[in-house]
Design a protein around this motif. Sequence first.
Motif: not given
Lengths: 420, 219
Positions: B169-196
């Motif tokens: 789909m997307l250019e590798y660098t951009l996709m890798l950035a999106l991957h990192l952002f998605s991980v960061e979103l997960l990290l931020v939400l984890l303590p405050f959802t059932k993911l805890f």
Amino acid sequence: MSATLEKGLNAFKEVIDTPIASYFSSCVHCGLCAEACLFYNETGDAKYTPIHKLEPLRRVWKQEYTLLGRLGKLLGLAKPVTDAELTEWEPLVYDSCTMCGRCSMVCPVGNDITYMIRKMREGMSASGHAPEDMKGATKRAVEIGSPMGIKWPAVQAQIKHVQAETGIEVPVDVQGADYLVLMSSMEIINFPEYLSAISRIFKQAGVSWTLAPDAFEATNSGIQIGASDLAREIVSRIVVAAERLKVKCVISPECGHAFTAIRWEGPNLMGKPFGFEVKHILEVLDELRLAGKIKTRGKDKRPLTYHDPCQITRRGGVVEQPRHLLGEIAEDFREMPDAGVMNWCCGGGGGVSANSRAEPLRLEAFKVKKRQIESTGVHTLITACANCRIVMEEGLEHYHMKVEVLGLTELLAEYLVEGE
Amino acid sequence: MNHLDLLTFARGSALNWALIIFVAGVVLRLFEIFGLSRKTDLAKPRIDSPGSGWRTMLTRSIPPQGMVKRDPVTYIAGYVFHLGLFLAIFFFAPHIEFFRSITGLSWPALPSALVDASVVAAIVALAVLLAHRLNNPVKRLLSTFSDYLAWTVTLLPLLTGYMAYHHLMLEYTLMLALHLFSVELLLVLLPFTKLFHTFSVFVSRWYNGDFFGRKGVAS
């Protein structure tokens, strides 16, 4: 003391502790607890999912004890718990939960849902949302001394009867006896065989025991309705009598929740460890068997099975004793599927049998017991809880099943070698 | 901002902030739980079974007899998802390199093809679990917005990671950035959802095991 929503909410806040906070934090809404619940299994109705029964308590936890929940409450985003909601939840918390504890055994994140239901009932009862029948039973237990309104003279009448039948004197108020024997009202009214069996077995085993006029009732409506102050008052009668008579051990009768009330909740209700032991009658009988003090002759030829009462087995740890005892006197003992710590509840524990509104649901839930019994092919069912016994007798009758229900203690007494 | 700048941001301050919120959030939530405390159980335990809480932390991962048959989808997809996610997070060579850069610790990686397969399995399992959640009356009743949010933020890192690895789909660098952002979103939400439950599961299992252990019932 009148019940109000405010008192109920305060009680909710008060009962929430670290275990409960960890349980609510861990729940992933997988719904597996429903698979363990007899009410869900027999009706297929999702509202009987165990963790769902705790929804109001969960919201109080979230709104009071989490930062995000508090922020939500401050911003007016949180949905407060109302009287109307608790009215809606009352049948879920009381009618469709026997506190049998199966859900607590299967929850993959380890939530002890039963523990939370027990705690939630404190708030339900403080807010006036307990079933009328259970309120009545609790009132009788506190004012008269027994949930079924039985007084000491009724026990005395039974003692007289037992003495005439067995020729054995039933000891009352004996200072320094080893054991204080308790009974449940159900045994006093419906199953006088229990006292007779105890008298004969203890005579043969040479056990020193006594009854106490001020503490004959073992049941405790307070822990079923969820009123710890009343539960404490009821349990304190036993503690006072045990200390007055200086007994070494109090014997909880063939009753499930009585064992939980005295053995596990008792010291916590009183706020101090007991200076005496508390044992279930099956534990005492098995100890006597091990010590070679119970002599039996012959074996029961009827194929029979054993129903594990939830509070005695799963929530009480008395698992092997009934099997050892039945091994002595039963020729054809057959286990039900899921027997032992994963046995299915009779459907009437935790106050459900005292709640007439719950009767149709209870009979529906009994279908699982029906299947369990049918799969063994027996016509004799042994158990060790007078409440399970009466609930199962009603269920068996409802489904036109020809199965006789007996208490293990009385069955054992039938095979006793006496007078030699 | 070009793709490289975006990736630099994702790897730099975005990651730092996400980690700070994650750690602070986890600590806060643990305080919220343990701050409530509990009363000492005054009833004498049946047997002295000091290890039962700790044992239950592990044994609760094994389904009780007969339960898998009752809800095979939840159990099987649940196992596949957790295992797949675990292998992907901790045994993919670039991830180990990342952990080494932060902690200095390092361990052997699994072959990329195997990690790739486990990611696919985890994604499929997540899809199955979502369908199950929508179809099963019990799960549907229990589910709230938060359940679907948790599902989404768990899926995104797997999906973006897979697409970045396969240059889709997307250019590798951009996709890798999106991957990192998605991980960061997960990290931020984890303590405050059932993911805890990632953390609290050990606490709840411990209490459950302790409770049953005191009564002489192995749970």
